[in-house]
Motif scaffolding. Structure first.
Motif, PDB file in Angstrom:
ATOM      1  N   LEU A 144      -8.403 -37.615 -25.235  1.00 36.49           N
ATOM      2  CA  LEU A 144      -9.060 -38.002 -23.987  1.00 36.49           C
ATOM      3  C   LEU A 144     -10.466 -37.442 -23.901  1.00 36.49           C
ATOM      4  O   LEU A 144     -11.356 -38.065 -23.309  1.00 36.49           O
ATOM      5  CB  LEU A 144      -8.230 -37.516 -22.792  1.00 36.49           C
ATOM      6  CG  LEU A 144      -6.809 -38.087 -22.672  1.00 36.49           C
ATOM      7  CD1 LEU A 144      -6.087 -37.474 -21.478  1.00 36.49           C
ATOM      8  CD2 LEU A 144      -6.835 -39.595 -22.548  1.00 36.49           C
ATOM      9  N   ASP A 145     -10.681 -36.263 -24.497  1.00 37.77           N
ATOM     10  CA  ASP A 145     -11.992 -35.610 -24.446  1.00 37.77           C
ATOM     11  C   ASP A 145     -12.893 -36.228 -25.511  1.00 37.77           C
ATOM     12  O   ASP A 145     -13.082 -35.687 -26.602  1.00 37.77           O
ATOM     13  CB  ASP A 145     -11.833 -34.106 -24.670  1.00 37.77           C
ATOM     14  CG  ASP A 145     -13.156 -33.355 -24.493  1.00 37.77           C
ATOM     15  OD1 ASP A 145     -14.099 -33.957 -23.934  1.00 37.77           O
ATOM     16  OD2 ASP A 145     -13.238 -32.187 -24.900  1.00 37.77           O
ATOM     17  N   GLU A 146     -13.476 -37.359 -25.189  1.00 41.39           N
ATOM     18  CA  GLU A 146     -14.248 -38.127 -26.164  1.00 41.39           C
ATOM     19  C   GLU A 146     -15.535 -37.428 -26.574  1.00 41.39           C
ATOM     20  O   GLU A 146     -15.979 -37.546 -27.724  1.00 41.39           O
ATOM     21  CB  GLU A 146     -14.576 -39.511 -25.591  1.00 41.39           C
ATOM     22  CG  GLU A 146     -13.343 -40.336 -25.245  1.00 41.39           C
ATOM     23  CD  GLU A 146     -13.702 -41.621 -24.543  1.00 41.39           C
ATOM     24  OE1 GLU A 146     -14.901 -41.775 -24.167  1.00 41.39           O
ATOM     25  OE2 GLU A 146     -12.809 -42.472 -24.343  1.00 41.39           O
ATOM     26  N   ASP A 147     -16.180 -36.708 -25.651  1.00 43.44           N
ATOM     27  CA  ASP A 147     -17.472 -36.092 -25.947  1.00 43.44           C
ATOM     28  C   ASP A 147     -17.357 -34.612 -26.297  1.00 43.44           C
ATOM     29  O   ASP A 147     -18.370 -33.920 -26.390  1.00 43.44           O
ATOM     30  CB  ASP A 147     -18.435 -36.270 -24.758  1.00 43.44           C
ATOM     31  CG  ASP A 147     -17.790 -35.842 -23.447  1.00 43.44           C
ATOM     32  OD1 ASP A 147     -16.647 -35.341 -23.480  1.00 43.44           O
ATOM     33  OD2 ASP A 147     -18.426 -36.020 -22.392  1.00 43.44           O
ATOM     34  N   HIS A 148     -16.127 -34.113 -26.489  1.00 42.90           N
ATOM     35  CA  HIS A 148     -15.888 -32.725 -26.920  1.00 42.90           C
ATOM     36  C   HIS A 148     -16.529 -31.704 -25.983  1.00 42.90           C
ATOM     37  O   HIS A 148     -17.092 -30.695 -26.432  1.00 42.90           O
ATOM     38  CB  HIS A 148     -16.407 -32.501 -28.352  1.00 42.90           C
ATOM     39  CG  HIS A 148     -15.891 -33.493 -29.348  1.00 42.90           C
ATOM     40  ND1 HIS A 148     -14.616 -33.463 -29.874  1.00 42.90           N
ATOM     41  CD2 HIS A 148     -16.501 -34.578 -29.903  1.00 42.90           C
ATOM     42  CE1 HIS A 148     -14.464 -34.468 -30.717  1.00 42.90           C
ATOM     43  NE2 HIS A 148     -15.581 -35.165 -30.753  1.00 42.90           N
ATOM     44  N   THR A 149     -16.435 -31.923 -24.693  1.00 42.65           N
ATOM     45  CA  THR A 149     -17.029 -30.993 -23.731  1.00 42.65           C
ATOM     46  C   THR A 149     -16.011 -29.980 -23.211  1.00 42.65           C
ATOM     47  O   THR A 149     -16.363 -29.072 -22.468  1.00 42.65           O
ATOM     48  CB  THR A 149     -17.607 -31.766 -22.533  1.00 42.65           C
ATOM     49  OG1 THR A 149     -16.564 -32.535 -21.907  1.00 42.65           O
ATOM     50  CG2 THR A 149     -18.720 -32.702 -22.993  1.00 42.65           C
ATOM     51  N   GLY A 150     -14.757 -30.127 -23.585  1.00 40.18           N
ATOM     52  CA  GLY A 150     -13.722 -29.229 -23.096  1.00 40.18           C
ATOM     53  C   GLY A 150     -13.156 -29.629 -21.750  1.00 40.18           C
ATOM     54  O   GLY A 150     -12.350 -28.894 -21.178  1.00 40.18           O
ATOM     55  N   SER A 151     -13.569 -30.780 -21.238  1.00 39.82           N
ATOM     56  CA  SER A 151     -13.038 -31.297 -19.979  1.00 39.82           C
ATOM     57  C   SER A 151     -12.978 -32.818 -20.061  1.00 39.82           C
ATOM     58  O   SER A 151     -13.724 -33.444 -20.828  1.00 39.82           O
ATOM     59  CB  SER A 151     -13.904 -30.862 -18.787  1.00 39.82           C
ATOM     60  OG  SER A 151     -15.232 -31.376 -18.924  1.00 39.82           O
ATOM     61  N   VAL A 152     -12.085 -33.387 -19.266  1.00 43.34           N
ATOM     62  CA  VAL A 152     -11.873 -34.839 -19.275  1.00 43.34           C
ATOM     63  C   VAL A 152     -12.204 -35.388 -17.894  1.00 43.34           C
ATOM     64  O   VAL A 152     -11.651 -34.932 -16.889  1.00 43.34           O
ATOM     65  CB  VAL A 152     -10.415 -35.173 -19.634  1.00 43.34           C
ATOM     66  CG1 VAL A 152     -10.173 -36.680 -19.564  1.00 43.34           C
ATOM     67  CG2 VAL A 152     -10.077 -34.647 -21.018  1.00 43.34           C
ATOM     68  N   THR A 153     -13.134 -36.338 -17.857  1.00 43.94           N
ATOM     69  CA  THR A 153     -13.507 -36.947 -16.584  1.00 43.94           C
ATOM     70  C   THR A 153     -12.477 -38.000 -16.180  1.00 43.94           C
ATOM     71  O   THR A 153     -11.572 -38.344 -16.949  1.00 43.94           O
ATOM     72  CB  THR A 153     -14.889 -37.603 -16.694  1.00 43.94           C
ATOM     73  OG1 THR A 153     -14.835 -38.665 -17.656  1.00 43.94           O
ATOM     74  CG2 THR A 153     -15.940 -36.587 -17.127  1.00 43.94           C
ATOM     75  N   ARG A 154     -12.639 -38.505 -14.970  1.00 47.30           N
ATOM     76  CA  ARG A 154     -11.706 -39.518 -14.473  1.00 47.30           C
ATOM     77  C   ARG A 154     -11.741 -40.771 -15.344  1.00 47.30           C
ATOM     78  O   ARG A 154     -10.686 -41.307 -15.705  1.00 47.30           O
ATOM     79  CB  ARG A 154     -12.068 -39.879 -13.032  1.00 47.30           C
ATOM     80  CG  ARG A 154     -11.152 -40.935 -12.406  1.00 47.30           C
ATOM     81  CD  ARG A 154     -11.654 -41.320 -11.017  1.00 47.30           C
ATOM     82  NE  ARG A 154     -11.637 -40.164 -10.139  1.00 47.30           N
ATOM     83  CZ  ARG A 154     -10.588 -39.801  -9.406  1.00 47.30           C
ATOM     84  NH1 ARG A 154      -9.463 -40.514  -9.464  1.00 47.30           N
ATOM     85  NH2 ARG A 154     -10.653 -38.752  -8.600  1.00 47.30           N
ATOM     86  N   ASP A 155     -12.942 -41.249 -15.674  1.00 46.54           N
ATOM     87  CA  ASP A 155     -13.047 -42.462 -16.487  1.00 46.54           C
ATOM     88  C   ASP A 155     -12.438 -42.247 -17.868  1.00 46.54           C
ATOM     89  O   ASP A 155     -11.761 -43.144 -18.402  1.00 46.54           O
ATOM     90  CB  ASP A 155     -14.514 -42.876 -16.619  1.00 46.54           C
ATOM     91  CG  ASP A 155     -15.094 -43.380 -15.302  1.00 46.54           C
ATOM     92  OD1 ASP A 155     -14.296 -43.771 -14.426  1.00 46.54           O
ATOM     93  OD2 ASP A 155     -16.335 -43.365 -15.153  1.00 46.54           O
TER      94      ASP A 155
END
Length: 210
Positions: A144-155
């Motif tokens: 789910l973490d497509e951008d590897h930021t350590g968090s998953v947004t709603r979209d």
């Protein structure tokens, strides 16, 4: 059949014409009964048969075919609408699950929040229906973490769950593809490093020779 018996009265004439086009009697018999009459009567009878068989029947067949086509289009539209309703219901449920998991109301969920949310038996059962094992929360978060930021947004959460929707094999394949992608990125990085080191070694050799 005689001309008087087939066409002696109005009701007999209508019945004879109906029998000629419906198979109640062979139209050849009716035509032969008119041979004692003038030729124009036989011509009118043949014109009637031509219109009834080739024109009227084609119109009736066209109406039936159009009705069947309309019914088929209605059924297809019904299937499309049903699939769209199911998709919107799924997305609405995913939004609700994201809101429940986002305990910090930050608009994004962390791995810890997702793990805590997956401890709910209802949530765990729902993701199991999607083919996601509760023990694979870390893998799910990585997907789910497509951008590897350590968090998953709603979209990202909703879009990722839509992609994972289906049998368990599809989820496992998604996990494998993600791991292969990470390996490919690591290989690209190592290749660039090796090329960079090789270029540096060649430069040092040229300086020593000079």
């Amino acid at each position: 059949a005689t001309v008087r018996g087939a066409f002696g009265t109005l009701d007999r004439s209508v019945l004879s014409l109906f029998m000629s086009i419906s198979g109640g009697d062979d139209w050849k018999n009716m035509y032969e009964a008119l041979e004692v009459m003038e030729v124009q009567y036989r011509f009118f009878f043949l014109a009637f048969m031509f219109y009834a068989v080739f024109v009227l029947m084609n119109v009736i067949i066209a109406v039936v075919v159009e009705s069947m086509s309309e019914a088929f289009r209605s059924d297809r539209q019904l299937l499309v609408n049903s699939e769209l309703r199911a998709r919107w219901a799924f997305m609405r449920h995913m939004h609700q699950m994201f809101d429940a998991a986002d305990t910090s109301s930050a608009g994004a969920i962390s791995l810890g929040e997702l793990q805590l949310h997956m401890e709910d038996p209802e949530v765990c059962a729902y993701f199991s229906a999607l083919g996601v094992d509760a023990k694979q929360v870390s893998h799910l978060f990585q997907l789910l973490d497509e951008d590897h930021t350590g968090s998953v947004t709603r979209d990202q959460f909703v879009r990722g769950c839509i992609h994972l929707r289906g049998p368990a094999k599809g989820t496992e394949m998604a996990i494998v593809m993600r791991q292969l992608q990470e390996m490919a990125e690591g290989l690209d990085y190592m290749t660039e490093a090796i090329v960079h080191l090789a270029d540096g070694d060649h430069a040092e050799l040229r300086e020593e020779r000079e």
